[in-house]
Design an enzyme around this catalytic site. Structure first.
Site, PDB file in Angstrom:
ATOM      1  N   VAL A 700      -4.041  -0.140  -3.919  1.00  0.00           N
ATOM      2  CA  VAL A 700      -3.400   0.281  -1.939  1.00  0.00           C
ATOM      3  C   VAL A 700      -2.416   0.944  -2.418  1.00  0.00           C
ATOM      4  O   VAL A 700      -1.368   1.109  -2.282  1.00  0.00           O
ATOM      5  CB  VAL A 700      -3.410  -0.905  -1.195  1.00  0.00           C
ATOM      6  N   ASP A 769     -13.669   4.333   0.620  1.00  0.00           N
ATOM      7  CA  ASP A 769     -12.497   4.169   0.147  1.00  0.00           C
ATOM      8  C   ASP A 769     -11.637   3.776   1.611  1.00  0.00           C
ATOM      9  O   ASP A 769     -10.958   2.466   0.704  1.00  0.00           O
ATOM     10  CB  ASP A 769     -12.243   5.672  -0.194  1.00  0.00           C
ATOM     11  N   LYS A 773      -9.892  -0.479   0.963  1.00  0.00           N
ATOM     12  CA  LYS A 773      -8.161  -0.933   1.488  1.00  0.00           C
ATOM     13  C   LYS A 773      -8.343  -1.513   2.690  1.00  0.00           C
ATOM     14  O   LYS A 773      -7.545  -2.727   2.200  1.00  0.00           O
ATOM     15  CB  LYS A 773      -7.371   0.596   1.312  1.00  0.00           C
TER      16      LYS A 773
END
Ligand code: ADP
Ligand code: ASP
Ligand code: MG
Length: 913
Positions: A700, A769, A773
């Site tokens: 992250v 994506d 995270k």
């Protein structure tokens, strides 16, 4: 696991010769202040003034009770004793061939002492060859004859290279005569199909007889008056119950006196090591590697000023140099330390060498015949400074013994019952087994001890028969045998007075993920002993050695996926490695790199300045299992880490297995932590329970400290309420630049041209994506969220999801600009901006990924470029959230994030921070 130690058999040198009753170190363990100092040959200061001077000069030497009457040369009948004598012992490798024998002769000739006695081993491998002769003969294998010829030939050829004239003739005559006798003897053994112990002792001792005679003749060549001594005429030893022999000093001294009366002019004597006689004059030996012991007995008989043991290494190393390449030479060792090291497997010195010389305070120096410039290791009494402070490190060295089995006798009926231990060990004694260490749980529920593997069957049978009733009646629950064990011992006289040594020792083992089966600390505290699985032993040895000696943390690394990020990481490691090694004592060794088709392996570490070429030139077919085994199986480095720089779910699914095998994991790959919840929980659970580490900061925000900030908050007791942020550099860029008259598709096209998007921008715009995270952060905060259950607002217009190519998508995207332009204008009219954010709502226990509006003065509205920004709202940071902001994408910062996780791992593993 029985972990509380009670005692170690033969805890002191005083017990070295005995059977396995526990003895308290007494005679030699006593602290006595001596007024004498050892400096080179002036160890025996005899005059009062000398003593007074030494007292003033400290350091003091303390240790054994010393026989002051032997302080100076005394004549005992014909036997001269004392400081004039130097005793040397040369091991088999020192006399391995004619050249080496000449070197040995030079050392003898160059020693300036007025009287010299040299004890010599058989030429290297000869004793093995002699034992092999017996083995063949008693197995009725005719080849003993050709093997005997090989022995003859070896000595004949060596003598031819060394000697000539009468010396050669007389040695050859003796050699042939001996060989004929041996032939007859071996023939007898062949016929009988059996060799008695005295027959074999007679046979195997010939190596020393020949080497001593050859060396004496070579020394004579340089003009010195040199005599050889058959130690069987002098040394008398008595067999004891432990299948060993004990010297009879009084009788040996008498015989030595007699020998001298017949060889009174001898100033240089070359004596045979290894062999001796029984009181009945039957040839015997001091057992394998016994020449050191021979030399110690002879040194004590002469009260020599020093015993120098010459071998093929520079001295005693802090660990067996064949197992630990970083081992260092120890300048000094106390007698007790040397004894413990040798007892626990440092075969540079026979354990029984210490006692005879320690009694007379004779120092032993271990030196290398192949490196005369090395000063060697001095073994003497322990040196203290004026304040009684023992100089030297608390832990001197480490040694290991392999091929052991643990025997664990367990049962509730043992507690408080006197005599159980005695019954156990008398049963063990009856089968003649050698107990190497014992540990008893203080609850008295179990007694556990280590014996050589080859003796464990007999021990187990003896115990089962001795305790049949107790087992049947349930007083003993089991007699368990744990095979394939090894002992690892840490040795150091100062361990006793230094708190925390054992904590450091066990910590190093824990960090290397070594499971300890049993522990013992001798009451002398010169030693801490642990039993580990044999396959872990070398790793354990290296882990503790590097912890105490190098204070350097070495990591074996396997890098998976040397693409943009993995490649950048490798380059960063290459550039920083020297500084890390020098300044931070961290030694990072990439021992494997694997892509999807090729892998490169190197046990000593891949040359990172050429890894790309090497990968092409020397890479082999990639195989992740083989790669894993290689990274873990290397025996040089105790700690291994896999660095997964891929984005593959397949690789992420290996983490559990890696952690289970004690391999640490560092990764920027989001797949494991955002994948199926049960798999994630399993990995975290295993990792928490074990001493393996799993770091994933770069999953992250690349190198930004997001996971570590979150952890810091949680671990210090803060409560997470909400995490909200712009987690995608691409989407950050798109909305930061979606201003004025620009259309969204125009900004996407610009970003794509600049390389800020994935090749297919839909991979960014879909929000997956970001959702990964959010899942990772939610789980890190304790929520049990699944990726699939997360509502994600995709920015890919529905009709374009099916486009076959990125080009087609880009071409059609302008058709959908209107919707986003409208939203932006509405926001602007309200003094707000659009931002694509991920949210973890820890209170409602949910997460979302969506396009949201923020006031123009909100920190999220102030972003530029492709920065990430993450706001933590917590119990402590309630009014103003804690904000982390900065570039959250790109190869350099991502690789930097992974790199810092690798260093974090090194610090966790003990590197100085
Ligand atoms: P020699 O034939 O001279 O008696 P050994 O083979 O008995 O020689 O002993 C020397 C060997 O001991 C060295 O070559 C070394 O490999 C091994 N060794 C094991 N542990 C140690 C240690 N801690 N320090 C030095 N040598 C060690
Ligand atoms: N030659 C004997 C052996 O190899 C004794 C020694 O070298 O110490 O065991
Ligand atoms: Mg030896």
């Amino acid at each position: 696991m029985p972990v509380v130690s009670l005692a170690k058999i033969a805890a002191s040198p005083a017990a070295a010769a005995g059977d396995f009753t526990v003895r308290v170190p007494c005679i030699y363990g006593k602290r006595l202040v001596s007024n004498r100092v050892f400096f080179g040959n002036s160890r025996r200061g005899s005059s009062v003034s000398h003593r007074v001077r030494n007292e003033l000069q400290s350091p003091r030497v303390l240790g054994s009770v010393t026989d002051l009457s032997s302080d100076h040369s005394v004549e005992n009948g014909h036997l001269p004793k004392g400081d004039s004598w130097a005793v040397h012992k040369f091991g088999g490798t020192c006399v391995g061939n004619s050249e080496r024998i000449k070197d040995v002769a030079d050392v003898v000739v160059n020693d300036a002492s007025s009287r010299k006695l040299v004890v010599v081993s058989a030429m290297a491998k000869v004793t093995d060859m002699m034992y092999d002769l017996i083995h063949r003969a008693q197995s009725r294998d005719d080849s003993y004859l050709s093997a005997l010829d090989a022995v003859l030939e070896k000595h004949r050829a060596t003598a031819l290279e060394l000697l000539d004239g009468d010396e050669l003739a007389s040695f050859s005559a003796r050699l042939h005569n001996d060989i004929n006798n041996l032939k007859a003897m071996l023939r007898a053994i062949y016929i009988a199909g059996h060799a008695t112990e005295s027959f074999s002792d007679f046979v195997v001792g010939h190596g020393e007889l020949w080497s001593a005679q050859m060396l004496a003749a070579v020394v004579r060549k340089s003009g010195l008056d040199c005599t050889w001594m058959d130690a069987r005429d002098v040394l008398v030893v008595v067999p004891n119950s432990s299948n060993q022999v004990d010297p009879d000093f009084a009788e040996s001294e008498k015989r030595l006196g007699k020998w001298f009366s017949q060889n009174s002019s001898a100033k240089v004597i070359i004596a045979t090591g290894f062999i001796a006689s029984t009181p009945e004059n039957i040839p015997t030996t001091l057992k394998r590697d016994g020449s050191d012991f021979s030399a110690a007995i002879i040194g004590a008989l002469f009260r020599s000023h020093q015993l120098t043991i010459w071998t093929d290494v520079d001295g005693v190393y802090s660990a067996d140099p064949r197992k630990v390449s970083d081992a260092v030479i120890l300048k000094t060792l106390s007698y007790q330390e040397a004894w413990e090291m040798s007892y626990f497997g440092a075969n540079v010195l026979h354990p029984r060498t210490i006692i005879p010389v320690m009694k007379y305070d004779i120092p032993i120096v271990i030196r290398n015949i192949f490196n005369l410039s090395a000063p060697g290791t001095m073994i003497c009494r322990q040196i203290e400074d004026e304040d009684g402070y023992k100089l030297d490190a608390p832990v001197k060295g480490f040694a290991t013994i392999d091929n052991l089995a643990l025997v664990n006798v367990e049962g509730t009926g043992m507690a408080g019952v006197p005599g159980t231990a005695s019954a156990i060990f008398s049963a063990v004694k009856e089968v003649g087994a050698n107990v190497i260490m014992i540990s008893q749980a203080s609850s008295e529920h179990s007694v556990c001890f280590a014996v050589p593997e080859k003796e464990v069957k007999a021990v187990s049978e003896a115990l089962n028969s001795r305790f049949r009733q107790a087992l049947a009646g349930g007083r003993l629950s089991q007699i368990e045998i744990i095979p394939n064990c090894s002992i690892l011992a840490a040795v150091g006289q100062k361990m006793a007075s230094t708190p925390g040594v054992s904590a450091t020792f066990f910590n190093a083992l824990a960090k290397a993920n070594i499971n300890i089966r049993a522990i013992a600390q001798g009451c002398s505290e010169f030693n801490i002993t642990v039993v580990v699985k044999r396959e872990d032993c070398i790793r354990a040895l290296r882990a503790v050695h590097s912890r105490f000696y190098l204070s350097r943390t070495t990591l074996a690394m396997g890098i998976i996926g040397p693409g943009l990020i993995g490649g950048t990481l490798l380059d960063q490691i290459r550039d920083q490695a020297a500084v890390l090694k020098e300044e931070f004592k961290i030694d990072l060794r990439v021992i494997g790199i694997t892509g999807s088709s090729k892998m490169l392996l190197s046990e000593s570490g891949i040359d990172l300045s050429r890894w790309r070429e090497l990968m092409k030139e020397e890479g082999e077919s990639a195989n992740i299992e083989k790669f894993t085994q290689y990274v873990k199986g290397n025996h040089f480095i105790p700690n291994s880490v896999m660095v997964d720089c891929t984005a593959e779910a397949d690789i992420a699914s290996c983490y559990y297995d890696w952690l289970l095998r004690g391999i640490h994991v560092v990764t920027p790959n989001k797949k494991a932590n955002s994948g199926p919840l049960d798999q994630y929980l399993k990995v975290r659970d295993l990792q928490r329970k074990s001493y393996t580490h799993y770091f994933y900061e770069a999953t992250v925000g690349a190198g930004l400290p997001i996971i570590s900030t979150l952890r810091g908050l949680l671990e210090t007791g803060d409560k997470i309420l909400r995490i909200e942020g712009i987690f995608s550099g691409t989407l950050s860029y798109l909305f930061n630049n979606f201003v004025g008259a620009r259309s969204f598709s125009d900004v996407v096209a610009e970003a794509k041209r600049a390389g800020f998007t994935e090749p297919d921008p839909r991979d960014d715009l879909s929000g997956t994506d970001v959702a990964r995270k959010v899942t990772i952060l939610a789980r890190e905060s304790g929520l049990k969220l699944d990726l699939d259950s997360l509502p994600v607002q995709s920015l890919v217009p529905k009709p374009l999801q099916a486009c076959a190519s990125a080009e087609e998508f880009m071409q059609k995207l302008p058709q959908f600009d209107e919707e986003l332009s409208k939203q932006r204008q509405e926001a602007e009219a309200a003094g707000e901006v659009l931002r694509y954010v991920g949210v973890v709502d820890a209170v409602a226990k949910k997460g979302t990924v969506e396009l949201k509006r923020y006031k123009k003065d909100h920190p999220f509205a102030q972003l530029s470029g492709a920065d990430n920004i993450i706001a933590f709202t917590t119990k402590r940071y309630k009014e103003q959230p804690l904000i982390v902001r900065g570039p959250g994408a790109g190869a350099q910062v991502t690789a930097g994030g992974i790199f810092s996780d690798i260093l974090r791992l090194a610090f966790y593993l003990g590197a100085p921070s």
